[in-house]
Design an enzyme around this catalytic site. Structure first.
Site: not given
Ligand code: G6P
Length: 614
Positions: A2, A29, A76, A102-103, A487, A491, A494, A510, A609
């Site tokens: 948010c 956000r 969000w 937000n929260g 990672e 990616k 996501e 396994h 994000k």
């Molecule tokens: C969310 C984002 C990710 C990020 C994670 C941790 O899931 O979409 O891209 O890695 O938060 O965020 P931070 O700001 O703590 O690295």
């Protein structure tokens, strides 16, 4: 998670276009619904809908709202589906008070029941609406005293901005656990969840602390505590360029940020390497030589991509500094009861890694670690963020704002920061001096090698065309490159919604081997290191079962064309730094697959994000 914004000025400018533009900058956000509320001299006018900020802009074009102050929100969803009725701002029964939030209000159910019992009518399913009704009922002569009184009943986290039809031009802001700052302009004042939203208007910001109340009017602002006593808060200057938050001709922020990595890696290194082949004193860490010497164990706490960089960091720090490192999901760590650490405050160092510096779980894990007797440092990108401010010290990434929801440049800069930290701790403790020297030499060349790695993009694009229709993918790696496999898989899932799993290559036998057939793309992250031959054996096992293989290897490595479908080579570098290079083709692969599938790369569904709720 948010985004909230607010604006109040003397009337030189209309508020709506400023709010809409700021909201668009905060869309990373959350982007399932959007809205704004403004005073029109008689009362409040709101415009809101389910959908993106662009749709809100169209709505406001059709049904204009005029005025020199207002608040706005991009959502969000937590409580209540992403519908128009649940979009913020939320108002009280009379429509005289509007709130953006937000929260999470944790006692919203109980508050709602009491408010309904007292005769209030709710128009949404959100937790936020309880705030508007609480303020409606609260005693006080001014909006700020009523907000303070209302918040006494609230349990949970919030960054809120509130306006009232009875006090035109005033915005009351409160912070408890969710980021919010005040922007100080000329004859105008701003509220934002993060500084990027207001960068084009002002570079002077006041970061609020938990418990703060800010009162903005066209004539100035004040920060109060919960007893309405005035608080002194420093005005900080923002260093980011406006260019950094613009697309600059790129189709997406994610691609822009991938391609920026030679510069962002350089920026993380700037001023931190010395001509004598050592890492410079990392002053921000606030660790003396004796402090470094006293560390017996390190715990890394992080989420998402930052957790993956922590997994690489573990191996880097253990080798360079000889200190045992544990890596924990922040969300798990914070709720686990732990034995109190032995050896006093200096014996355990906790490193919180976070791009945003606002991730709720990472922040709470850091606080829990401190409560358990640990010293805490942050590896953070966003200057002035909560983790950066609360930590005892830390290393800033200086990678510039990362806007794409899928983190890319922050990951590589985190790896660089961890390498610097490992080298620094090692030097202070007299551990592995030759390795540290090799590291510094490799770090000096790293930005150019990142640039060279990016040249694989046309090849990656061709592979993406063949793989874009896949339903699943498996990513395998070992040692330092197992986290890179994780990672790469993250990616892909996501942003392209292809199910992808990362696994240690040797563990494949396994379980995941059962999934392999001609439909299953398998990515091996296999740069030249001490386990390379073992990983090649794993490739044979996949090949024997008809799997399709992409191998990320090192220039000069043997030709694998009889074994794999595609081979991409990254430049040679010492193994400890290989993840900085091997991840780049995987970032590009995820990006191009997502584009080919028509996905909204910078705003993947359901993701945000900055995850400021737990
Ligand atoms: C969310 C984002 C990710 C990020 C994670 C941790 O899931 O979409 O891209 O890695 O938060 O965020 P931070 O700001 O703590 O690295």
């Amino acid at each position: 998670m948010c985004g909230i914004v607010g604006y109040t000025g003397k009337g030189d400018r209309e508020a709506a276009p400023i709010l809409l533009q700021a909201l668009a900058r905060l869309e990373y956000r959350g982007y399932d619904s959007a809205g704004l509320a403004m005073g029109n001299g008689h009362g409040l006018v709101t415009r809101k809908l389910a959908g993106r900020v662009a749709a809100l802009r169209e709505l406001v074009d059709r049904l204009p709202v005029q005025g020199a102050s207002g608040i706005a929100h991009t959502r969000w969803a937590t409580h209540g589906a992403p519908t128009e009725r649940n979009a913020h701002p939320h108002t009280d029964c009379q429509g005289r008070i509007a709130v953006v939030h937000n929260g999470i209000i944790e006692n919203a159910e109980a508050l709602r029941a009491a408010l309904v019992h007292a005769g209030h009518t709710f128009g949404s399913d959100t937790d936020t609406e309880t705030l508007a009704h609480l303020i409606e009922d609260a005693a006080g002569d001014t909006l700020e005293t009523r907000v303070i009184a209302a918040l006494e009943h609230v349990v949970g986290t919030y960054g809120i901005a509130v306006i009232s039809g009875d006090e035109p031009g005033k915005i009351v802001v409160a912070r408890q656990g969710s980021p919010v700052l005040v922007g100080v302009g000329e004859r105008e004042y701003f509220v934002a969840s993060d500084a990027s939203a207001i960068l084009e208007h002002t570079r002077s910001v006041v970061y609020l602390n938990d418990g703060d109340i800010a009162v903005l009017t066209p004539d100035g602002y004040q920060v109060l505590d919960r007893s309405a006593a005035v608080q002194e808060r420093a005005v900080d200057a923002l260093a980011w360029d406006l260019e950094a938050i613009e697309l600059g001709g790129h189709a997406h922020f994610m691609l822009k940020e991938i391609l920026e990595q030679p510069d962002t890696v350089r920026s993380t290194l700037r001023g931190r390497l010395q001509g004598d082949g050592t890492v410079a004193r990392l002053n921000g860490l606030n660790l003396s030589a004796a402090d470094c010497e006293a560390i017996r164990r390190i715990t890394i706490v992080a989420c998402g991509t930052s957790w993956h960089s922590g997994l690489v960091g573990r191996q880097i720090i253990e080798e360079l500094a000889g200190i045992p490192v544990h890596v924990e999901y922040a969300s798990e760590y914070r709720y686990r009861r732990q034995p109190r650490q032995s050896g006093g405050t200096g014996a355990t160092l906790t490193i919180a890694i976070s791009q945003s510096g606002e991730t709720a779980d990472t922040l709470e894990a850091m606080r829990a670690a401190r409560g358990n007797g640990s010293r805490v440092v942050g590896i953070v990108n966003v200057v002035g963020s909560t983790i950066a401010r609360e930590a005892d010290g830390g290393i800033y990434l200086h990678a510039g704002p990362e806007i794409g929801v899928a983190s890319t440049k922050a990951f590589t800069s985190q790896l660089v920061a961890l390498a610097l930290l490992g080298g620094y701790l090692g030097a202070q403790r007299g551990h592995a001096p030759d390795l540290a020297q090799e590291l510094v030499c490799a770090l000096t060349r790293l930005p150019d090698l990142v640039a060279e790695t990016l040249e694989v993009e046309p090849e990656v694009q061709a592979i993406a065309e063949q793989w874009a229709e896949s339903r699943h993918a498996l990513y395998l790696g070992r040692g330092l490159n197992f986290p890179v496999a994780l990672e790469g898989a993250l990616k892909l899932k996501e942003i392209s919604y292809i199910h992808a799993e990362g696994y240690p290559a040797a563990e494949m036998k396994h379980g995941p081997i059962a999934l392999i057939d001609a439909e299953m793309p398998v990515v091996f992250v296999a740069p030249h290191d001490h386990v390379y031959d073992k990983v090649v054996s794993n490739m044979h096992e996949v090949r024997a079962r008809g799997g399709r293989i992409l191998a990320i290897t090192t220039q000069g490595n043997g030709d694998l064309s009889r074994l794999v479908d595609h081979q991409l080579r990254v430049p040679k570098i010492m193994p400890l730094l290989s993840p900085v290079l091997t991840v780049i083709p995987l970032q590009l692969l995820a990006y191009h697959v997502a584009v080919l599938r028509g996905c909204d790369v910078d705003r993947p569904r359901n993701l945000a994000k900055s995850v400021t709720v737990e």
